[in-house]
Design an enzyme around this catalytic site. Structure first.
Site, short mmCIF file in Angstrom:
data_model
loop_
_atom_site.label_atom_id
_atom_site.label_comp_id
_atom_site.label_asym_id
_atom_site.label_seq_id
_atom_site.Cartn_x
_atom_site.Cartn_y
_atom_site.Cartn_z
N ARG A 1 51.03 32.40 44.37
CA ARG A 1 51.90 32.36 43.20
C ARG A 1 52.91 33.48 43.21
O ARG A 1 52.68 34.56 43.76
CB ARG A 1 51.09 32.37 41.91
N ASP B 1 43.44 41.33 30.32
CA ASP B 1 43.77 41.32 31.75
C ASP B 1 44.62 40.11 32.12
O ASP B 1 45.12 40.02 33.24
CB ASP B 1 42.49 41.34 32.61
P1 AMP Z 1 40.16 35.16 35.26
O1 AMP Z 1 39.20 34.65 34.25
O2 AMP Z 1 40.56 34.18 36.30
O3 AMP Z 1 41.34 35.84 34.65
O4 AMP Z 1 39.38 36.28 36.10
C1 AMP Z 1 38.73 37.38 35.50
C2 AMP Z 1 38.25 38.31 36.58
O5 AMP Z 1 37.26 37.68 37.40
C3 AMP Z 1 39.32 38.79 37.54
O6 AMP Z 1 39.00 40.12 37.87
C4 AMP Z 1 39.16 37.87 38.73
O7 AMP Z 1 39.65 38.45 39.91
C5 AMP Z 1 37.66 37.70 38.77
N1 AMP Z 1 37.24 36.45 39.40
C6 AMP Z 1 37.37 35.19 38.92
N2 AMP Z 1 36.84 34.30 39.77
C7 AMP Z 1 36.36 35.00 40.84
C8 AMP Z 1 35.69 34.66 42.06
N3 AMP Z 1 35.40 33.41 42.36
N4 AMP Z 1 35.37 35.67 42.90
C9 AMP Z 1 35.65 36.95 42.62
N5 AMP Z 1 36.26 37.33 41.49
C10 AMP Z 1 36.61 36.38 40.61
MG MG Z 2 42.89 36.78 35.15
#
Ligand code: AMP
Ligand code: MG
Length: 481
Positions: free
Chosen positions: A170, A246
């Site tokens: 992205r 975040d």
């Molecule tokens: P998000 O809910 O996508 O904004 O992600 C929240 C946090 O979880 C961020 O720090 C992401 O990098 C981490 N995260 C989400 N999915 C994964 C995954 N499959 N493996 C490692 N980190 C993850």
């Molecule tokens: Mg995120």
């Protein structure tokens, strides 16, 4: 072959802001989507070859690139957590044809030092949703990150069963988040905090450098862009779903489309995400949550706002109050535009609330109700039930006042430009993602084509028309991204 001219201004920040990473090598990269329009506007060219596929799968670094994951923290559903890119790697920054800087970031490219217990991977369906939503937001003129590509990896990933693995690339104006400031405020200290703020000002709000208090001006400027963004997405009927700090970009772009969805039948307390059980990020809470998130940014910036902590706190409070006033004002203006006037008058708020109450009581489709009113103003068949006569009479009276004002709007033109006839309806989007997962790409291609032209009713597909929303079970989105 794409032309990769990558820069890395972010790496001039202190080391606590990133970790260099190596991405995973995946067995069988294959194109799912490549966004030619975006690639051209980023000056990358439009003719990706096998090397570019390898780069966008994470199998190869572009020459000269040192990939890194960013550190940040954030309030997730109200709870402060140390986070960071657990499954993302920034390839570098590109300057687009207008000279604007964008990060190019792979998502799902393998675990990083911030992965906690995550596998670092992503699966096809959610990456395609991120692609579609970003393209739609861009097409309706809402500032948004956009996906350059989605690449199938040939892996099978465990998520509620097993799913095809994918890597998304992205482009975002940056990935600086409210959570990046929270991270440095808690785990860094005043010096790296100032370095981050200076970098963010330089990158996104350079006009503020000369202000007497540039950090306060920065807080206000982020507030201006967030209030614009969230008020506009609420007017579109969008529910982001995970407005954690975040996921709030300092640039004012919408980012991180996970379990997001659009209102079908209007309900102020509508939630789609299966993990948002308390309704924290419901449609009608988003303005207040944006204010709460802004207060977290203000807190993080306190040491920079003034040497005297009491003065800093007072400045922060005033700024957050300005934010809250501004977003409610922008919502009233935004709804006014959807109803045919461009300047607020006393009584508008009541008229808007009455309309929304009617929609809620009659389970009317949100966007189609506004499109029907736009059509009625343009003397066309509304094609969908209109609100009761008493409300219509008050609305027409308000339009007459508008036309008698010194600088009247053209209601038909304004409403047509404020109520896109097409949006990515939840069920057809899910159906297209499910079909793509099984190897049938036609529904996804059809949807992507139609949504690229959201102002043109003739490009609508039957599945993008409202089905009978009354009595339908609420669509659920899941966070197994
Ligand atoms: P998000 O809910 O996508 O904004 O992600 C929240 C946090 O979880 C961020 O720090 C992401 O990098 C981490 N995260 C989400 N999915 C994964 C995954 N499959 N493996 C490692 N980190 C993850
Ligand atoms: Mg995120």
């Amino acid at each position: 072959m794409l032309s990769w001219k990558l820069e890395s201004t972010y790496l001039a920040l202190p080391e606590l802001f990133y970790s260099f990473v190596n991405t995973d090598t995946v067995p069988a990269p294959e194109w799912a989507v490549f966004n030619t329009d975006l690639a051209q506007s980023l000056g990358l060219g439009d003719n990706p070859d096998a090397d570019d596929l390898a780069i966008l799968a994470g199998n190869k670094a572009p020459s000269g690139s040192r990939m890194y994951a960013q550190s940040y923290a954030g309030h997730q559903f109200g709870h402060f957590t140390k986070l960071g890119d657990g499954r993302a790697a920034v390839l570098g920054e590109v300057l687009d044809r207008q000279g604007q800087r964008h990060d190019l970031q792979l998502k799902g490219s393998g675990p990083t030092p911030y992965a906690r217990s995550g596998d670092g991977k992503a699966v096809l369906g959610p990456m395609l949703r991120e692609y579609l939503i970003g393209e739609y937001m861009h097409a309706v003129g809402l500032p948004s990150s956009r996906a350059l590509s989605v690449v199938l990896t040939g892996e099978t990933i465990r998520r509620d069963g097993f799913k095809p693995g994918a890597v998304l690339c992205r482009a975002a104006a940056s990935h600086l988040r409210v959570g990046t400031f929270q991270y440095v405020a808690v785990f860094g200290g005043p010096e790296p905090l100032a370095a981050l703020a200076d970098y963010a000002i330089e990158r996104h709000y350079p006009q503020l450098r000369e202000e007497t208090n540039p950090y306060l001006a920065f807080l206000d400027a982020v507030g201006e862009s967030q209030t614009d963004l969230v008020a506009r997405w609420m007017c579109l009927g969008f529910v982001h779903g995970v407005m954690n700090t975040d996921n709030v970009a300092i640039s004012g772009q919408a980012i991180d489309f996970g379990p997001c969805a659009f209102l079908d039948a209007y309900r102020s307390d509508q939630v789609f995400s299966s993990i948002d059980q308390a309704g924290r990020y419901a449609w009608g809470n988003q303005a207040a949550i944006a204010g709460w998130n802004q207060a977290r940014l203000a807190e993080a910036l306190l040491p920079l706002l003034d040497k005297n902590p009491d003065t800093a706190l007072a400045l922060a409070r005033e700024s957050v109050e300005r934010f809250n006033d501004s977003i409610s004002n922008k919502l009233t203006t935004g709804f006014g535009r959807k109803l045919g006037w461009h300047r607020q008058r006393p009584g508008d708020e009541t008229l808007i609330q009455q309309l929304l109450h009617w929609m809620e009581d009659s389970q009317a489709d949100y966007s189609t109700s506004f499109v029907a009113l736009s059509r009625a103003v343009a003397q066309l068949d509304p094609g969908y039930p209109l609100p009761p006569d008493s409300w219509l009479e008050a609305w027409r009276q308000r339009l007459r006042e508008e036309s008698a004002s010194a600088d009247p709007a053209d209601p038909a033109a304004l409403m047509a430009a404020s109520n896109p006839p097409l949006h990515p309806r939840n069920r057809p989007v899910q159906a297209a993602l499910d079909a793509a997962e099984l190897g049938d790409w036609q529904p996804f291609q059809r949807l992507a084509g139609s949504l690229a032209d959201p102002w043109n009713p003739s490009s609508a597909l039957p599945e993008l028309e409202p089905s009978d929303v009354a009595g339908q079970p609420v669509f659920r989105t899941y966070c197994g991204t």
